[in-house]
Every structure is written in C-alpha cells, then in structure tokens.
Design a protein around this motif. Structure first.
Motif, PDB file in Angstrom:
ATOM      1  N   VAL A  43       0.847  -1.193   0.000  1.00  0.00           N
ATOM      2  CA  VAL A  43       0.000   0.000   0.000  1.00  0.00           C
ATOM      3  C   VAL A  43       0.887   1.249   0.000  1.00  0.00           C
ATOM      4  O   VAL A  43       0.623   2.207  -0.718  1.00  0.00           O
ATOM      5  CB  VAL A  43      -0.950  -0.011   1.218  1.00  0.00           C
ATOM      6  N   ARG A  44       1.940   1.215   0.788  1.00  0.00           N
ATOM      7  CA  ARG A  44       2.863   2.350   0.851  1.00  0.00           C
ATOM      8  C   ARG A  44       3.538   2.584  -0.504  1.00  0.00           C
ATOM      9  O   ARG A  44       3.674   3.723  -0.959  1.00  0.00           O
ATOM     10  CB  ARG A  44       3.915   2.092   1.927  1.00  0.00           C
ATOM     11  N   GLY A  45       3.964   1.510  -1.159  1.00  0.00           N
ATOM     12  CA  GLY A  45       4.589   1.634  -2.473  1.00  0.00           C
ATOM     13  C   GLY A  45       3.633   2.173  -3.520  1.00  0.00           C
ATOM     14  O   GLY A  45       3.993   3.028  -4.330  1.00  0.00           O
ATOM     15  N   TYR A  46       2.388   1.671  -3.515  1.00  0.00           N
ATOM     16  CA  TYR A  46       1.395   2.166  -4.467  1.00  0.00           C
ATOM     17  C   TYR A  46       1.058   3.628  -4.207  1.00  0.00           C
ATOM     18  O   TYR A  46       0.817   4.398  -5.138  1.00  0.00           O
ATOM     19  CB  TYR A  46       0.129   1.320  -4.436  1.00  0.00           C
ATOM     20  N   ALA A  47       1.053   4.047  -2.940  1.00  0.00           N
ATOM     21  CA  ALA A  47       0.808   5.456  -2.624  1.00  0.00           C
ATOM     22  C   ALA A  47       1.908   6.332  -3.217  1.00  0.00           C
ATOM     23  O   ALA A  47       1.639   7.396  -3.781  1.00  0.00           O
ATOM     24  CB  ALA A  47       0.720   5.647  -1.112  1.00  0.00           C
ATOM     25  N   GLU A  48       3.159   5.884  -3.105  1.00  0.00           N
ATOM     26  CA  GLU A  48       4.280   6.638  -3.682  1.00  0.00           C
ATOM     27  C   GLU A  48       4.156   6.732  -5.203  1.00  0.00           C
ATOM     28  O   GLU A  48       4.387   7.786  -5.795  1.00  0.00           O
ATOM     29  CB  GLU A  48       5.607   5.990  -3.316  1.00  0.00           C
ATOM     30  N   MET A  49       3.805   5.609  -5.841  1.00  0.00           N
ATOM     31  CA  MET A  49       3.664   5.613  -7.296  1.00  0.00           C
ATOM     32  C   MET A  49       2.499   6.503  -7.727  1.00  0.00           C
ATOM     33  O   MET A  49       2.584   7.204  -8.734  1.00  0.00           O
ATOM     34  CB  MET A  49       3.452   4.191  -7.824  1.00  0.00           C
ATOM     35  N   ALA A  50       1.403   6.494  -6.980  1.00  0.00           N
ATOM     36  CA  ALA A  50       0.254   7.338  -7.316  1.00  0.00           C
ATOM     37  C   ALA A  50       0.613   8.821  -7.219  1.00  0.00           C
ATOM     38  O   ALA A  50       0.228   9.617  -8.083  1.00  0.00           O
ATOM     39  CB  ALA A  50      -0.921   7.017  -6.398  1.00  0.00           C
ATOM     40  N   MET A  51       1.376   9.193  -6.172  1.00  0.00           N
ATOM     41  CA  MET A  51       1.795  10.593  -6.043  1.00  0.00           C
ATOM     42  C   MET A  51       2.721  10.988  -7.185  1.00  0.00           C
ATOM     43  O   MET A  51       2.600  12.086  -7.739  1.00  0.00           O
ATOM     44  CB  MET A  51       2.470  10.824  -4.690  1.00  0.00           C
ATOM     45  N   ALA A  52       3.626  10.107  -7.553  1.00  0.00           N
ATOM     46  CA  ALA A  52       4.552  10.409  -8.651  1.00  0.00           C
ATOM     47  C   ALA A  52       3.808  10.536  -9.980  1.00  0.00           C
ATOM     48  O   ALA A  52       4.102  11.427 -10.790  1.00  0.00           O
ATOM     49  CB  ALA A  52       5.632   9.336  -8.746  1.00  0.00           C
ATOM     50  N   LEU A  53       2.818   9.670 -10.213  1.00  0.00           N
ATOM     51  CA  LEU A  53       2.022   9.748 -11.436  1.00  0.00           C
ATOM     52  C   LEU A  53       1.233  11.054 -11.478  1.00  0.00           C
ATOM     53  O   LEU A  53       1.206  11.741 -12.494  1.00  0.00           O
ATOM     54  CB  LEU A  53       1.074   8.552 -11.532  1.00  0.00           C
ATOM     55  N   TRP A  54       0.589  11.415 -10.374  1.00  0.00           N
ATOM     56  CA  TRP A  54      -0.169  12.657 -10.307  1.00  0.00           C
ATOM     57  C   TRP A  54       0.741  13.852 -10.602  1.00  0.00           C
ATOM     58  O   TRP A  54       0.393  14.721 -11.403  1.00  0.00           O
ATOM     59  CB  TRP A  54      -0.824  12.809  -8.939  1.00  0.00           C
ATOM     60  N   ASN A  55       1.899  13.889  -9.963  1.00  0.00           N
ATOM     61  CA  ASN A  55       2.825  14.997 -10.191  1.00  0.00           C
ATOM     62  C   ASN A  55       3.270  15.049 -11.646  1.00  0.00           C
ATOM     63  O   ASN A  55       3.368  16.135 -12.231  1.00  0.00           O
ATOM     64  CB  ASN A  55       4.041  14.890  -9.272  1.00  0.00           C
ATOM     65  N   ASN A  56       3.526  13.887 -12.263  1.00  0.00           N
ATOM     66  CA  ASN A  56       3.932  13.848 -13.667  1.00  0.00           C
ATOM     67  C   ASN A  56       2.852  14.428 -14.569  1.00  0.00           C
ATOM     68  O   ASN A  56       3.154  15.133 -15.533  1.00  0.00           O
ATOM     69  CB  ASN A  56       4.208  12.418 -14.095  1.00  0.00           C
ATOM     70  N   MET A  57       1.595  14.140 -14.285  1.00  0.00           N
ATOM     71  CA  MET A  57       0.509  14.645 -15.127  1.00  0.00           C
ATOM     72  C   MET A  57       0.374  16.161 -15.034  1.00  0.00           C
ATOM     73  O   MET A  57      -0.148  16.795 -15.947  1.00  0.00           O
ATOM     74  CB  MET A  57      -0.808  13.964 -14.772  1.00  0.00           C
ATOM     75  N   LEU A  58       0.855  16.760 -13.937  1.00  0.00           N
ATOM     76  CA  LEU A  58       0.780  18.213 -13.771  1.00  0.00           C
ATOM     77  C   LEU A  58       2.044  18.925 -14.241  1.00  0.00           C
ATOM     78  O   LEU A  58       2.164  20.133 -14.091  1.00  0.00           O
ATOM     79  CB  LEU A  58       0.494  18.560 -12.302  1.00  0.00           C
ATOM     80  N   GLU A  59       2.991  18.186 -14.812  1.00  0.00           N
ATOM     81  CA  GLU A  59       4.227  18.772 -15.329  1.00  0.00           C
ATOM     82  C   GLU A  59       4.167  18.818 -16.856  1.00  0.00           C
ATOM     83  O   GLU A  59       3.695  17.869 -17.486  1.00  0.00           O
ATOM     84  CB  GLU A  59       5.434  17.952 -14.898  1.00  0.00           C
ATOM     85  N   PRO A  60       4.635  19.918 -17.465  1.00  0.00           N
ATOM     86  CA  PRO A  60       4.610  20.012 -18.932  1.00  0.00           C
ATOM     87  C   PRO A  60       5.469  18.925 -19.581  1.00  0.00           C
ATOM     88  O   PRO A  60       6.465  18.482 -19.006  1.00  0.00           O
ATOM     89  CB  PRO A  60       5.201  21.397 -19.217  1.00  0.00           C
ATOM     90  N   VAL A  61       5.091  18.531 -20.762  1.00  0.00           N
ATOM     91  CA  VAL A  61       5.875  17.568 -21.531  1.00  0.00           C
ATOM     92  C   VAL A  61       7.257  18.174 -21.765  1.00  0.00           C
ATOM     93  O   VAL A  61       7.387  19.351 -22.077  1.00  0.00           O
ATOM     94  CB  VAL A  61       5.186  17.247 -22.871  1.00  0.00           C
ATOM     95  N   GLY A  62       8.291  17.388 -21.558  1.00  0.00           N
ATOM     96  CA  GLY A  62       9.660  17.860 -21.683  1.00  0.00           C
ATOM     97  C   GLY A  62      10.260  18.305 -20.366  1.00  0.00           C
ATOM     98  O   GLY A  62      11.448  18.521 -20.269  1.00  0.00           O
ATOM     99  N   GLU A  63       9.424  18.452 -19.339  1.00  0.00           N
ATOM    100  CA  GLU A  63       9.900  18.861 -18.011  1.00  0.00           C
ATOM    101  C   GLU A  63       9.447  17.885 -16.930  1.00  0.00           C
ATOM    102  O   GLU A  63       9.439  18.217 -15.756  1.00  0.00           O
ATOM    103  CB  GLU A  63       9.376  20.261 -17.678  1.00  0.00           C
ATOM    104  N   LYS A  64       9.054  16.693 -17.326  1.00  0.00           N
ATOM    105  CA  LYS A  64       8.527  15.714 -16.375  1.00  0.00           C
ATOM    106  C   LYS A  64       9.643  15.046 -15.581  1.00  0.00           C
ATOM    107  O   LYS A  64      10.691  14.731 -16.117  1.00  0.00           O
ATOM    108  CB  LYS A  64       7.698  14.667 -17.108  1.00  0.00           C
ATOM    109  N   GLN A  65       9.405  14.839 -14.309  1.00  0.00           N
ATOM    110  CA  GLN A  65      10.358  14.161 -13.432  1.00  0.00           C
ATOM    111  C   GLN A  65      10.447  12.694 -13.844  1.00  0.00           C
ATOM    112  O   GLN A  65       9.429  12.044 -14.063  1.00  0.00           O
ATOM    113  CB  GLN A  65       9.887  14.286 -11.992  1.00  0.00           C
ATOM    114  N   THR A  66      11.660  12.149 -13.933  1.00  0.00           N
ATOM    115  CA  THR A  66      11.839  10.775 -14.407  1.00  0.00           C
ATOM    116  C   THR A  66      12.242   9.818 -13.290  1.00  0.00           C
ATOM    117  O   THR A  66      12.741   8.736 -13.550  1.00  0.00           O
ATOM    118  CB  THR A  66      12.911  10.717 -15.514  1.00  0.00           C
ATOM    119  N   TYR A  67      12.035  10.209 -12.044  1.00  0.00           N
ATOM    120  CA  TYR A  67      12.394   9.355 -10.924  1.00  0.00           C
ATOM    121  C   TYR A  67      11.388   9.547  -9.797  1.00  0.00           C
ATOM    122  O   TYR A  67      10.587  10.473  -9.807  1.00  0.00           O
ATOM    123  CB  TYR A  67      13.800   9.688 -10.413  1.00  0.00           C
TER     124      TYR A  67
END
Length: 127
Positions: A43-67
C-alpha cells in the motif's frame, strides 16, 4: 497516432524511468514498500507511485520528473497551477503547432534486463 487530435491525447509519464530501489536507514532495501512476494508494491509503495504519477501529469511535456525518491512525504504532492489548471499534453505544453518529430525512441532499459529482473524477483520471492 493521436498527435493531430484535439479531443484525445496519449502522454507518457516517465516517473519510474530512473527510479532506484528505496533504502532504509542502514542502506538495505526498504521492504515496507513491497508486498510479501517482494515483487509487487505494498500500500505504501502504491501510494508513492500514485503521487509520482499525479505529479507527472501536472508537469509540462519535456519537463517531467523521471524518478521517484520514495520519501513518503505528502507535501511533495503538487497542486494544479491556477494559470494552467489542466493535465499537460504535447499540444498544451507548446508542441502542438511545431514540427517536432514524434518518432519512437529506443527504450532506456534493454529488454533482457527486464526479463532477468523478473526471473530474479520470482526466485528471491520463492526463497
């Protein structure tokens, strides 16, 4: 395929591309991020992945965090920008009217490395 559509977009979210295995305070893998099989996330791992996915969707293409840094810190969760309150796509990131070539790129991880990691995970999990 969908580059010229105004009503649909497919955007790669690279938050997991350069992610390292989370570690505990003494440098060993932090197993609290993984399920009992040591392969799937907890559950903790999925929470981390969900936060990272959400943050990626709010970042412009070409400036997305890759880690993902696995800090388990909810304050790193981004909110939509009031000037641009939408999920970013190629078009609304400024690439829609350019001559940008959307050709496929080589994967950053060789296919055989994925197979080796999967087999090793199954073997370790079965032990």
């Amino acid at each position: 395929r969908y580059g010229n559509r105004e009503d649909f977009a497919v955007v790669m979210q690279p938050f997991f591309r350069n992610t390292l295995l989370p570690q505990d305070t003494i440098g060993r893998p932090d197993l609290s991020f993984f399920a009992a099989d040591c392969f799937h996330f907890s559950v903790r791992g999925y929470a981390e992945m969900a936060m990272a996915l959400w943050n990626n969707m709010l970042e412009p293409v070409g400036e997305k965090q890759t880690y993902n840094n696995f800090t388990h810190d909810r304050s790193k969760l981004k909110c939509p920008n009031p000037e641009k309150p939408f999920l970013f796509t190629w078009r609304n990131s400024g690439f829609g009217n350019s001559d940008l070539d959307l050709k496929e790129t080589e994967p950053s991880v060789p296919y055989w490395a994925v197979i080796v990691a999967a087999v090793a995970g199954v073997l370790v999990g079965s032990l």
